[in-house]
Structures are given as C-alpha cells and as structure tokens.
Design an enzyme around this catalytic site. Structure first.
Site, PDB file in Angstrom:
ATOM      1  N   GLU A  53       0.894  -1.438  -0.019  1.00  0.00           N
ATOM      2  CA  GLU A  53       0.002   0.041   0.209  1.00  0.00           C
ATOM      3  C   GLU A  53       0.601   0.709   0.310  1.00  0.00           C
ATOM      4  OE1 GLU A  53      -3.043   3.166   0.449  1.00  0.00           O
ATOM      5  OE2 GLU A  53      -1.661   2.865   1.954  1.00  0.00           O
ATOM      6  N   ASP A  54       1.606   1.251   0.697  1.00  0.00           N
ATOM      7  CA  ASP A  54       2.966   2.081   0.427  1.00  0.00           C
ATOM      8  C   ASP A  54       4.457   2.264   0.526  1.00  0.00           C
ATOM      9  OD1 ASP A  54       3.106   4.975   0.635  1.00  0.00           O
ATOM     10  OD2 ASP A  54       2.608   5.948   3.185  1.00  0.00           O
ATOM     11  N   HIS A 114      -0.608   0.165   7.626  1.00  0.00           N
ATOM     12  CA  HIS A 114      -1.316   1.197   5.683  1.00  0.00           C
ATOM     13  C   HIS A 114      -0.015   2.055   5.320  1.00  0.00           C
ATOM     14  CE1 HIS A 114      -5.383   2.406   5.084  1.00  0.00           C
ATOM     15  NE2 HIS A 114      -5.064   2.791   3.795  1.00  0.00           N
ATOM     16  N   HIS A 133      -3.256  -0.996  12.009  1.00  0.00           N
ATOM     17  CA  HIS A 133      -5.182  -1.046  11.985  1.00  0.00           C
ATOM     18  C   HIS A 133      -5.248  -2.581  12.925  1.00  0.00           C
ATOM     19  CE1 HIS A 133      -5.960   1.777   9.101  1.00  0.00           C
ATOM     20  NE2 HIS A 133      -5.682   1.693   9.044  1.00  0.00           N
ATOM     21  N   ASN A 167      -5.051   7.340   7.604  1.00  0.00           N
ATOM     22  CA  ASN A 167      -4.829   6.838   6.728  1.00  0.00           C
ATOM     23  C   ASN A 167      -3.234   6.066   5.719  1.00  0.00           C
ATOM     24  OD1 ASN A 167      -4.486   6.291   3.662  1.00  0.00           O
ATOM     25  ND2 ASN A 167      -6.521   6.270   3.229  1.00  0.00           N
ATOM     26  N   ASP A 168      -2.570   8.340   6.059  1.00  0.00           N
ATOM     27  CA  ASP A 168      -1.627   8.190   5.949  1.00  0.00           C
ATOM     28  C   ASP A 168      -0.586   9.052   7.296  1.00  0.00           C
ATOM     29  OD1 ASP A 168       0.644   7.444   4.867  1.00  0.00           O
ATOM     30  OD2 ASP A 168       0.345   8.866   2.999  1.00  0.00           O
ATOM     31  N   ASN A 223      -6.552  11.465   1.556  1.00  0.00           N
ATOM     32  CA  ASN A 223      -5.648  10.500   1.470  1.00  0.00           C
ATOM     33  C   ASN A 223      -4.055  10.353   1.888  1.00  0.00           C
ATOM     34  OD1 ASN A 223      -4.490   7.438   0.580  1.00  0.00           O
ATOM     35  ND2 ASN A 223      -6.839   7.064  -0.045  1.00  0.00           N
ATOM     36  N   ASP A 268      -4.264   7.921  -4.093  1.00  0.00           N
ATOM     37  CA  ASP A 268      -4.633   7.257  -3.439  1.00  0.00           C
ATOM     38  C   ASP A 268      -3.131   8.244  -2.375  1.00  0.00           C
ATOM     39  OD1 ASP A 268      -4.224   5.271  -1.222  1.00  0.00           O
ATOM     40  OD2 ASP A 268      -5.266   4.213  -2.396  1.00  0.00           O
ATOM     41  N   ASN A 269      -2.043   7.704  -2.702  1.00  0.00           N
ATOM     42  CA  ASN A 269      -0.565   7.544  -2.087  1.00  0.00           C
ATOM     43  C   ASN A 269      -0.051   8.966  -2.776  1.00  0.00           C
ATOM     44  OD1 ASN A 269      -2.054   6.200   0.317  1.00  0.00           O
ATOM     45  ND2 ASN A 269      -0.221   5.042  -0.193  1.00  0.00           N
TER      46      ASN A 269
HETATM   47 CA   LIG Z   1      -3.443   5.371   1.588  1.00  0.00          CA
HETATM   48 CA   LIG Z   2       2.788   7.883   2.867  1.00  0.00          CA
END
Ligand SMILES: [Ca+2]
Ligand SMILES: [Ca+2]
Length: 354
Positions: A53-54, A114, A133, A167-168, A223, A268-269
């Site tokens: 995800e990241d 995340h 999470h 989220n971030d 996000n 998103d990121n």
């Molecule tokens: Ca994200």
């Molecule tokens: Ca990040």
C-alpha cells in the site's frame, strides 16, 4: 391528501437516491478504462503478493514497503496473515525484497500496516512511523530502524481520539506529524453511507505530544499526504474528489489551501521525486472495479507525475498505466535515481528502470 404527500415524499426520496447513485458512479469513474503506458524495463517484485500500500524511500535508497493491509471493502488475498514491512535496497544491481524483523513487545499477529513515513533524526537515526489498524482500530506505531540487523525496534504506539480512520501520515519532527483521516465514521455501514452521500467530513490532523488539532477539513476522503522538498507545503490527496490539495504550512502548523490540482483518477498515496520536487501519485483509474472486485475485469493501475505543482499550469504526465492485467489497484509510486516502484492496496508491486 395524506396519500398524495406520501407519494410525493416517496418520489422525492427515490429521485434523491437515484441522483446520488449516478453521481457516485461518476465519482468512482465507473465508466473509465485505462490505456496502457508501460516503461520498457518493468517487472513484478518477487515476494510481494498481498499488497504494498505505501512505499517510503530513504535518501540512501533503502525503500520501506508496507504489505498485507486489511481494509473494509477492499479485496484481501491472505486474510489470516498479519501485515509485514519489507525492505528493498535500490542501490543493488537486481534489488530484492527482504522482510524486516520486528522486535518483541509489539503485537505482530494483529499488525495491519497502512500509510508510512520515515524520519531521520539529527543523529542520523532512522525512524519509521506506520499507520496501523489492529482489530480495525487506528494507531500510529513508531519503530527505530536498525540497518545492520535489517530490523525494526518497536518504540511506541500513539493513539488519540482524533486519530480515527487514519490513512497516511507525514512526519515533521520527533513525534510530530500530520495525518489524514479518510472517513468520518468508523462503522463500515456508515462509512459506505458517508462515501455514497458525499459528505465531505474528513480532515487533516496535526499531532504532537503537546497538541493535537484539526488543521484542514472538508475533504471527501483525505488519503495520501506528503511534504514538499523545501518543507513549506503539504500535498494532500482527496481520493473521492480526484484531486490534490496544495497547502501552505504556518508557524503554528495550521494549513491554508493554496490551490487544488484536479485529475481524472482517484488519487491514493503521494510521494515527491527527491531530484525534481515533482509530486508522484499512485491512483485508481476506476474505483468501482476496486469496490466490486472481479478477477475477470480487475481494477487497473495508474501512476502520475505532476511537475511544477505550485505554478499556474502544473504539467501532468502518466508514468505507468495498466488495465489490471499486470498490476491491480495501484496506491503509490516512488522514485530513486531512475528506478520506479509502484505499490498496490492488495495486489503485487512493480519495479521499473526508467
Ligand atoms: Ca492510502
Ligand atoms: Ca505515506
């Protein structure tokens, strides 16, 4: 008369739901298909099967990759496996990933990583901050990175009543960071309703040991968040509004919005190219395919580069785009010396030489 009012109210209610449904499909880019843009030298990264995800790359070329996210409504190919953090050294000829060992004292079984952000202290110690999470809660975990041992030493868990649905994050100083909240509600049904009704109740928060506050609000779903190279601006992705907010940082850490860069993809990121300051965005070209996952018609991937974000006319170019045949659900793009890494919410990860 009473019946007439009831019929009118019912009609109005149905019309509202119908209108919300159509605008929801539009906001999710339900009708968009992606055209391939693929650099010559790309391959999937061996060892990453359940998301990336990241991705955060240190100035030395060491990349941290968060894997195994379990997120309500998203596909998950390994529901029983805890999340992991991988490391990749982009200085190597043929970089490979290695799972980082996490020290004792941390509940690894419920690890659900995340967004991430690295922080290098004055004494060159590297810290990795990870949004976690556990049991669908939201915490921020602080680890110290031990480069020789290839391990993360668990230091601390941060929890706060404002740090919900995180989220971030982007770290600014020791235990000081901005965090995005992607939903106002934490209940899954209410989260869906919030998205469907397009409430715009999500926020950016500032956290420090002495003060925690909301510094920006009104996002459809805040996000990815990152810092400009000169550390004067914050870039925030609003995934459901398909745009990036450029915000100025004040001395008291409040933020004011300078501009919004509108895109046609669900952002998103965000990361920043360390050589040029360009914003790199991992995006979902069609989020309905992500929400209604179907192996026959999977969600695609898209990575954008935004040059001159502060100018009147930022230049937007596509670094990578794929229908989902290779890479599904891209969430982040990050570069280091001509090498590009693209991560995904629940799928694999891609390595390209530009
Ligand atoms: Ca994200
Ligand atoms: Ca990040």
């Amino acid at each position: 008369m009473g019946k007439l009012v009831a019929v009118i109210l019912l009609g109005a209610g149905l019309a509202l739901v119908g209108e919300r449904f159509l605008t929801f499909r539009e906001r999710m880019n339900a009708y968009r298909e992606v055209e391939s843009v693929e650099p010559q030298n790309c391959h999937l990264i061996e060892g990453i099967e359940n998301g990336s995800e990241d991705i955060d790359i240190l100035p030395s070329g060491l990349a941290f990759i968060s894997s195994g996210l379990k997120y309500p409504g998203m596909p998950d190919f390994a529901p029983d496996e805890p999340g992991r953090i991988f490391l990749m050294d982009l200085n190597e000829q043929n970089p490979r990933v290695q799972e980082l060992n996490i020290s004792d004292g941390f509940d690894k079984a419920s690890f659900n990583p995340h967004g991430m952000s690295t922080f290098i202290d004055k004494d060159q110690t590297v810290y990795l901050y990870v949004v976690n999470h556990p049991h669908m809660d939201s915490t921020v975990e602080i680890f110290k990175f031990e480069e020789q041992q290839r391990s993360l030493v668990y230091l601390k868990t941060i929890k706060h009543e404002l740090l919900k649905s995180v989220n971030d994050i982007v770290v600014l100083g020791p235990e000081e960071f901005y965090a995005t909240r992607d939903h106002y509600f934490t209940n899954f049904f209410l989260m869906l309703l919030e998205l469907f009704m397009d409430l715009h109740w999500t926020q950016v928060l500032f956290y420090s040991p002495g003060e925690v506050k909301v510094v920006a609000g009104g996002f459809g779903s805040a996000n990815g968040i990152t810092l400009s190279l000169d550390k004067k601006y914050i870039y925030v992705a609003d995934v459901s509004d398909k745009n990036i907010h450029v915000m100025k940082i004040h001395d008291n850490w409040d933020l004011t919005q300078l501009k919004v860069i509108q895109l046609d993809t669900l952002v998103d990121n965000l990361t920043v190219d360390p050589d040029t300051g360009d914003i790199l965005a991992g995006c979902h070209p069609n989020a309905l395919k992500l929400l209604m996952y179907n192996t026959e018609d999977p969600p695609g991937s898209e990575a954008l580069r935004i040059r001159n974000a502060l100018s009147e006319k930022p230049m937007i170019s596509t670094m990578y785009a794929n229908s989902g045949s290779v890479l599904q659900g891209s969430s982040v793009a990050s570069v280091y010396r001509g090498k590009l890494l693209i991560g995904t919410v629940f799928h694999k990860a891609l390595y390209c030489e530009l």
